[in-house]
Design a protein around this motif. Structure first.
Motif, PDB file in Angstrom:
ATOM      1  N   SER A  76       0.833  -1.210   0.000  1.00 55.91           N
ATOM      2  CA  SER A  76       0.000   0.000   0.000  1.00 55.91           C
ATOM      3  C   SER A  76       0.866   1.259   0.000  1.00 55.91           C
ATOM      4  N   HIS A  77       1.990   1.232   0.720  1.00 53.96           N
ATOM      5  CA  HIS A  77       2.895   2.386   0.694  1.00 53.96           C
ATOM      6  C   HIS A  77       3.550   2.543  -0.676  1.00 53.96           C
ATOM      7  N   ILE A  78       3.836   1.448  -1.336  1.00 50.94           N
ATOM      8  CA  ILE A  78       4.399   1.525  -2.693  1.00 50.94           C
ATOM      9  C   ILE A  78       3.364   2.121  -3.640  1.00 50.94           C
ATOM     10  N   MET A  79       2.112   1.719  -3.495  1.00 49.01           N
ATOM     11  CA  MET A  79       1.057   2.268  -4.349  1.00 49.01           C
ATOM     12  C   MET A  79       0.842   3.756  -4.078  1.00 49.01           C
ATOM     13  N   VAL A  80       0.949   4.170  -2.823  1.00 47.67           N
ATOM     14  CA  VAL A  80       0.822   5.593  -2.488  1.00 47.67           C
ATOM     15  C   VAL A  80       1.895   6.388  -3.235  1.00 47.67           C
ATOM     16  N   LYS A  81       3.084   5.816  -3.325  1.00 50.03           N
ATOM     17  CA  LYS A  81       4.193   6.508  -3.991  1.00 50.03           C
ATOM     18  C   LYS A  81       3.860   6.839  -5.449  1.00 50.03           C
ATOM     19  N   PHE A  91       0.518   6.621  -6.969  1.00 54.60           N
ATOM     20  CA  PHE A  91      -0.836   7.029  -7.299  1.00 54.60           C
ATOM     21  C   PHE A  91      -1.370   8.211  -6.498  1.00 54.60           C
ATOM     22  N   VAL A  92      -0.625   8.694  -5.511  1.00 50.89           N
ATOM     23  CA  VAL A  92      -1.087   9.809  -4.681  1.00 50.89           C
ATOM     24  C   VAL A  92      -0.051  10.927  -4.751  1.00 50.89           C
ATOM     25  N   THR A  93      -0.526  12.138  -4.853  1.00 43.85           N
ATOM     26  CA  THR A  93       0.368  13.285  -4.852  1.00 43.85           C
ATOM     27  C   THR A  93       0.797  13.572  -3.420  1.00 43.85           C
ATOM     28  N   LEU A  94       2.099  13.521  -3.189  1.00 41.12           N
ATOM     29  CA  LEU A  94       2.653  13.784  -1.864  1.00 41.12           C
ATOM     30  C   LEU A  94       3.227  15.192  -1.843  1.00 41.12           C
ATOM     31  N   THR A 113       5.061  12.871   3.874  1.00 43.73           N
ATOM     32  CA  THR A 113       5.925  13.376   2.814  1.00 43.73           C
ATOM     33  C   THR A 113       6.500  12.205   2.027  1.00 43.73           C
ATOM     34  N   SER A 114       7.146  12.522   0.926  1.00 41.65           N
ATOM     35  CA  SER A 114       7.742  11.486   0.088  1.00 41.65           C
ATOM     36  C   SER A 114       8.851  10.736   0.822  1.00 41.65           C
ATOM     37  N   SER A 115       9.670  11.447   1.569  1.00 42.68           N
ATOM     38  CA  SER A 115      10.756  10.778   2.293  1.00 42.68           C
ATOM     39  C   SER A 115      10.215   9.904   3.430  1.00 42.68           C
ATOM     40  N   MET A 116       9.157  10.366   4.101  1.00 41.83           N
ATOM     41  CA  MET A 116       8.542   9.537   5.146  1.00 41.83           C
ATOM     42  C   MET A 116       7.964   8.260   4.542  1.00 41.83           C
ATOM     43  N   ASN A 117       7.352   8.375   3.371  1.00 42.16           N
ATOM     44  CA  ASN A 117       6.783   7.212   2.709  1.00 42.16           C
ATOM     45  C   ASN A 117       7.879   6.235   2.281  1.00 42.16           C
ATOM     46  N   ASN A 118       8.999   6.768   1.791  1.00 40.11           N
ATOM     47  CA  ASN A 118      10.119   5.889   1.422  1.00 40.11           C
ATOM     48  C   ASN A 118      10.641   5.128   2.638  1.00 40.11           C
ATOM     49  N   TRP A 119      10.757   5.823   3.769  1.00 41.27           N
ATOM     50  CA  TRP A 119      11.197   5.152   4.992  1.00 41.27           C
ATOM     51  C   TRP A 119      10.184   4.092   5.436  1.00 41.27           C
ATOM     52  N   ALA A 120       8.903   4.401   5.272  1.00 35.76           N
ATOM     53  CA  ALA A 120       7.855   3.435   5.636  1.00 35.76           C
ATOM     54  C   ALA A 120       7.957   2.180   4.773  1.00 35.76           C
TER      55      ALA A 120
END
Length: 70
Positions: free
Chosen positions: A21-26, A28-31, A41-48
Motif C-alpha cells: 500500500s505504501h508503494i502504491m501511495v508513492k 498514485f497519490v500526490t505527496l 511526505t515522500s521521504s517519510m513514505n520511502n522510509w515506511a
C-alpha cells in the motif's frame, strides 16, 4: 488449531500488504498528503516502505525458524 507459526505467517502477510500500500501511495497519490494530524511526505513514505519491508522479512524468517507441528 492455530499455531504460533500460522499467526506469524498471517501477520507477515498483513505487513506485506501494508508495504504494498505504501508503494502504491508513492505512484498514485500526490505527496505531501495531509492525513488528519500528520503530513505524509515522500521521504517519510520511502522510509515506511523500507521499514515495513524489513519487518515483513523478519516475520517470514521467524516463521521459517518455527517448527511445523503436524
Amino acid at each position: 488449531m492455530c499455531t504460533l507459526r500460522d499467526t506469524v505467517i498471517f501477520v507477515a502477510g498483513a505487513e506485506f500488504f501494508h508495504t504494498v500500500s505504501h508503494i502504491m501511495v508513492k505512484y498514485f497519490v500526490t505527496l505531501p498528503l495531509q492525513i488528519n494530524t500528520m503530513l505524509l511526505t515522500s521521504s517519510m513514505n520511502n522510509w515506511a516502505i523500507i521499514i515495513n519491508g524489513i519487518i515483513t522479512l523478519l516475520l517470514l524468517w521467524w516463521a521459517v525458524r518455527l517448527k511445523r507441528k503436524v
